[in-house]
Design an enzyme around this catalytic site. Structure first.
Site, PDB file in Angstrom:
ATOM      1  N   PRO A  76       0.849  -1.190   0.000  1.00  0.00           N
ATOM      2  CA  PRO A  76       0.000   0.000   0.000  1.00  0.00           C
ATOM      3  C   PRO A  76       0.886   1.242   0.000  1.00  0.00           C
ATOM      4  CG  PRO A  76      -0.015  -1.037   2.156  1.00  0.00           C
ATOM      5  CD  PRO A  76       0.734  -1.953   1.238  1.00  0.00           C
ATOM      6  N   HIS A  77       0.540   2.196  -0.840  1.00  0.00           N
ATOM      7  CA  HIS A  77       1.361   3.392  -0.936  1.00  0.00           C
ATOM      8  C   HIS A  77       0.520   4.598  -1.310  1.00  0.00           C
ATOM      9  CE1 HIS A  77       1.312   1.371  -4.850  1.00  0.00           C
ATOM     10  NE2 HIS A  77       1.375   2.572  -5.388  1.00  0.00           N
TER      11      HIS A  77
END
Length: 163
Positions: A76-77
């Site tokens: 996740p970013h």
């Protein structure tokens, strides 16, 4: 981008520079959302951005396409205007959780990345470095079996050769 495409961008980039020992977390969350919440809280401790704003950015990114890369790993970013530096937190979850990964497998290792919205090359270098690490069966198995923060950091630095 797929893992193979990302691997060509790395060129000597050291991902370990972006991870502090307190950003390596062993946890036992039950859901993707609770892991994203935990990631937002942890990342907010390294920035001036609130955990709520980080969580919203991570969730918005997940709406585009799942960050579950496969092989039990998610990345996740989010990129947020006004940040000056990248920060990374690593979560090794006791149990696997559903993440809508490309291969349909649940996720146990989460690399949460937060950075400025104006540093595209660095963003790709970070993701590429992690993709290379994840693609390597040996490194990935070491991460899955890691029991301490130092083991995780050594794997990132490429200095842990055996257990």
């Amino acid at each position: 981008m797929v893992l193979a495409e990302l691997g060509s961008i790395k060129q000597g980039f050291n991902i370990a520079e972006y991870v502090q020992p307190d950003q390596v977390v062993f946890t036992d969350e039950k859901t993707k959302y609770s892991l994203l919440e935990l990631a937002a809280n942890r990342l907010s401790k390294c920035t001036e951005i609130t955990s709520q704003k980080i969580l919203e950015a991570l969730l918005e990114r997940e709406k585009i396409v799942s960050t579950g890369l496969g092989l039990g790993v998610a990345l996740p970013h989010a990129r947020i205007a006004g940040l000056k530096n990248y920060t990374l937190a690593i979560f090794i979850n006791e149990q696997s959780v559903a993440w809508d990964a490309r291969d349909g497998e649940n996720v146990r290792i989460i690399f949460a990345i937060l950075g400025p919205d104006d540093q595209q090359i660095k963003h790709l270098q970070i993701i590429s470095s992690l993709a290379e690490l994840i693609r390597e069966d040996y490194s990935r198995s070491l991460l899955f079996s890691a029991k301490t923060k130092q083991q995780v950091l050594s794997i990132l630095e490429g200095t842990l050769s055996s257990q």
